[in-house]
Scaffold this motif. Structure first.
Motif, PDB file in Angstrom:
ATOM      1  N   ARG A 107       2.850  10.382  -9.654  1.00  0.00           N
ATOM      2  CA  ARG A 107       1.675  10.677 -10.868  1.00  0.00           C
ATOM      3  C   ARG A 107       0.777  11.979 -10.745  1.00  0.00           C
ATOM      4  O   ARG A 107       0.924  12.799 -11.589  1.00  0.00           O
ATOM      5  CB  ARG A 107       0.674   9.490 -11.071  1.00  0.00           C
ATOM      6  N   TRP A 108       0.634  12.269  -9.365  1.00  0.00           N
ATOM      7  CA  TRP A 108      -0.153  13.566  -8.989  1.00  0.00           C
ATOM      8  C   TRP A 108       0.885  14.626  -9.256  1.00  0.00           C
ATOM      9  O   TRP A 108       0.624  15.862  -9.806  1.00  0.00           O
ATOM     10  CB  TRP A 108      -0.521  13.525  -7.599  1.00  0.00           C
ATOM     11  N   GLN A 123       3.611   5.652  -5.582  1.00  0.00           N
ATOM     12  CA  GLN A 123       3.200   5.719  -7.091  1.00  0.00           C
ATOM     13  C   GLN A 123       2.229   6.886  -7.438  1.00  0.00           C
ATOM     14  O   GLN A 123       2.192   7.735  -8.523  1.00  0.00           O
ATOM     15  CB  GLN A 123       2.856   4.621  -7.574  1.00  0.00           C
ATOM     16  N   HIS A 124       1.107   6.858  -6.592  1.00  0.00           N
ATOM     17  CA  HIS A 124       0.096   7.864  -6.675  1.00  0.00           C
ATOM     18  C   HIS A 124       0.550   9.209  -6.650  1.00  0.00           C
ATOM     19  O   HIS A 124       0.260  10.024  -7.594  1.00  0.00           O
ATOM     20  CB  HIS A 124      -1.196   7.402  -5.851  1.00  0.00           C
ATOM     21  N   GLU A 182       0.797  -1.264   0.018  1.00  0.00           N
ATOM     22  CA  GLU A 182       0.218   0.009  -0.056  1.00  0.00           C
ATOM     23  C   GLU A 182       0.695   1.268   0.155  1.00  0.00           C
ATOM     24  O   GLU A 182       0.537   2.290  -0.593  1.00  0.00           O
ATOM     25  CB  GLU A 182      -1.025   0.102   1.092  1.00  0.00           C
ATOM     26  N   ALA A 234       2.123   1.762  -3.553  1.00  0.00           N
ATOM     27  CA  ALA A 234       0.870   2.397  -4.338  1.00  0.00           C
ATOM     28  C   ALA A 234       0.784   3.860  -3.862  1.00  0.00           C
ATOM     29  O   ALA A 234       0.405   4.589  -4.979  1.00  0.00           O
ATOM     30  CB  ALA A 234      -0.292   1.358  -4.152  1.00  0.00           C
ATOM     31  N   ASP A 235       0.835   4.394  -2.749  1.00  0.00           N
ATOM     32  CA  ASP A 235       0.618   5.479  -2.166  1.00  0.00           C
ATOM     33  C   ASP A 235       1.734   6.369  -3.081  1.00  0.00           C
ATOM     34  O   ASP A 235       1.504   7.604  -3.376  1.00  0.00           O
ATOM     35  CB  ASP A 235       0.742   5.641  -0.764  1.00  0.00           C
TER      36      ASP A 235
END
Length: 99
Positions: A61-62, A57-58, A51, A54-55
């Protein structure tokens, strides 16, 4: 029993290599324990690793999308200013020629 200098060097080199490997293994274990302790102190358990990835990576992207939006905004502002200047020059030319 005679041991040659080459045999002694080989034994010493092998012993030092094993000792060095043991020290590296101990250092790796200490570092891993320290990292786990720090992450746990932040409330991040070992099970949360996927998780957390994934955070991050997010967030990446942001950040990239915000940077891209800033780039487009800058280009749009430059275009509006250039268009305004060209329009003002055009109106000035029309006024001068209209006299």
């Amino acid at each position: 029993m005679n041991i040659t200098q080459d045999e002694i060097r080989a034994v010493v080199a092998e012993t030092l290599a094993k000792q060095s490997q043991l020290q590296r293994d101990e250092i790796d274990a200490v570092v891993m324990r320290a990292i786990v302790t720090i992450l746990t102190s932040f409330g991040i358990e070992e099970e949360d690793r996927k998780e957390l990835r994934a955070d991050f990576q997010h967030l990446r992207r942001w950040r990239k999308s915000v940077e891209q939006a800033q780039s487009y905004t800058f280009k749009a502002v430059i275009t509006v200013i250039a268009t305004g200047l060209v329009g003002a020059v055009w109106l000035g030319i029309k006024v001068v020629l209209g006299r």
